[in-house]
Scaffold this active site. Structure first.
Site, PDB file in Angstrom:
ATOM      1  N   ASN A  11       0.609  -1.259  -0.161  1.00 52.88           N
ATOM      2  CA  ASN A  11      -0.018  -0.021   0.005  1.00 52.88           C
ATOM      3  C   ASN A  11       0.752   1.358   0.133  1.00 52.88           C
ATOM      4  OD1 ASN A  11       0.770   0.059   2.661  1.00 52.88           O
ATOM      5  ND2 ASN A  11      -0.929   0.886   3.449  1.00 52.88           N
ATOM      6  N   TYR A  12       1.934   1.244  -0.592  1.00 50.24           N
ATOM      7  CA  TYR A  12       3.110   2.356  -0.425  1.00 50.24           C
ATOM      8  C   TYR A  12       3.211   3.068  -1.797  1.00 50.24           C
ATOM      9  CZ  TYR A  12       5.235   0.839   4.030  1.00 50.24           C
ATOM     10  OH  TYR A  12       5.595   0.796   5.250  1.00 50.24           O
TER      11      TYR A  12
END
Length: 311
Positions: free
Chosen positions: A51-52
Site C-alpha cells: 500500500n505504499y
C-alpha cells in the site's frame, strides 16, 4: 556493511532501506540513486508494502518501481526483499483474512516482478480474523515457495506470542521478525499512536524480543530528521536531554546526530535485555551516506550504558 544471520535463515544487512515513498514523493531517478548507493555500501535488506504510498498515489508505486529497478540491475538474488499485507489502501485491502493474504501476495509478486519475497509481514494486527486462519494462510505461502519467512508489524507482543504458539502447535511457520517504531528519543507520556497498534517499542517489548531471539526492525527511527532539525520533531516525541546528548556526541565523533542514533540502534544487542535491532529508514543519497556513517562509529560499553540511562 556487516550482514546478520537471522534465526529464520535470512542473511540481512545491519541497516534496512525503506522504499515507502519511491515512485511517489521520491522520483524514479532519485529512488534509483538511493537504491544504487545503498547496494554499493553493502546493503541488501529493502522494505516496502502493498500500500505504499497510497496517500500520495494509488499504493502500487513503490512495489512497481522496485520491480523495475530489480530488472534493470539484474540483482534480485542479491536482495532480501520484504513487503507487507493488511493495511488499508483507498478503502480496500485492510485485514488478514486468508482470501486477502492470498490475493495480495500475487499482486505484490506481479508488481515486484519476482516469484517470491524473502520476508512477508502482517502489516498490522487484525483482531476480527482468527489467528489460526491468518497463520494457516501465511504458512501455505511458505510451503508454496512464494514467501521465505514471516514477520509481524504493529502487533501487541501478546498477540505475536499467541500467533507463534498456534504455529508451533500446528507445525506452521511462525513470525520470526517484528517491525515496530523505535528511536532514541522518548515518546511523550500518554501520546496516542496514529494507528491502534503502532506504539513506540517499550522496554517490555524489547525484553520479550530478546528472550525469544526475534530481531526488531525499527521504523521511523530517525524521527523525520528531527535529530538535525528539531523543528521537524514529530508530535509524539520529546527532545530534552536525549536530544541534547545525541547532538553532543555527534559533534565529538564528527558525524551527524542521526548517525549516532544508527550506531546506538545497531549496538543495542550488546546490552542486557535488548534484542538485535535493525534500523529502517530512507533518505536522499547524500543523507543516506551521512546516516550510514553511524556503522563506523565506535560506542564503548560505558557510552551505551550512559545513553540508555538518560530518562
Amino acid at each position: 556493511m556487516k550482514k546478520i544471520l537471522l534465526a529464520n535463515g535470512l542473511e540481512v544487512s545491519e541497516v534496512a532501506l525503506g522504499a515507502m515513498n519511491f515512485g511517489t514523493t521520491t522520483s524514479k531517478e532519485e529512488s534509483y540513486r538511493v537504491l544504487d548507493a545503498y547496494m554499493d555500501r553493502g546493503g541488501n535488506f529493502i522494505d516496502t508494502s502493498n500500500n505504499y504510498a497510497h496517500w500520495a498515489g494509488t499504493g502500487d508505486e513503490s512495489e512497481t518501481l522496485l520491480g523495475e529497478w530489480l530488472r534493470a540491475r539484474g540483482c534480485r538474488d542479491s536482495v532480501i526483499l520484504a513487503t507487507k499485507v493488511g493495511f488499508d489502501r483507498h478503502g480496500e485491502g485492510a485485514g488478514l483474512k486468508a482470501s486477502q493474504i492470498e490475493y495480495w501476495i500475487d499482486e505484490s509478486l506481479r508488481k515486484l516482478g519476482t516469484d517470491y519475497v524473502d520476508l512477508y509481514y502482517a502489516h498490522t494486527d487484525d483482531i476480527n480474523t482468527p489467528l489460526e486462519e491468518t497463520m494457516e494462510a501465511f504458512d501455505r505461502l511458505v510451503k508454496k515457495g512464494k514467501v521465505r519467512a514471516l514477520g509481524s508489524s504493529n502487533f501487541d507482543t501478546w498477540r505475536l506470542s499467541e500467533a507463534n504458539m498456534i504455529a508451533e502447535i500446528k507445525g506452521m511457520t511462525p513470525y520470526t521478525v517484528m517491525q515496530q517504531r523505535l528511536s532514541y528519543l522518548n515518546p511523550k507520556f500518554g501520546a496516542a499512536p496514529k494507528y491502534v497498534f503502532n506504539e513506540v517499542a517499550n522496554r517490555e517489548r524489547l525484553r520479550f524480543l530478546c528472550a525469544k531471539n526475534i530481531p526488531l526492525v525499527s521504523y521511523a527511527c530517525l524521527c523525520k530528521g528531527a535529530y538535525e532539525d528539531p523543528s521537524r520533531m514529530p508530535d509524539e516525541y520529546e527532545g530534552g536531554e536525549r536530544l541534547r546528548l545525541v547532538r553532543e556526541m555527534a559533534a565529538q565523533k564528527g558525524v551527524n546526530p542521526s548517525a549516532v542514533v544508527v550506531a546506538w540502534l545497531t549496538n543495542l544487542y550488546r546490552c542486557e535485555g535488548f534484542p538485535r535491532v535493525i534500523p529502517l529508514f530512507s533518505a536522499n543519497a547524500e543523507h543516506l551516506a551521512d546516516n550510514l556513517r553511524g556503522l563506523d562509529v565506535v560506542l564503548s560499553d560505558g557510552e551505551l550504558s550512559a545513553m540508555n540511562a538518560v530518562l
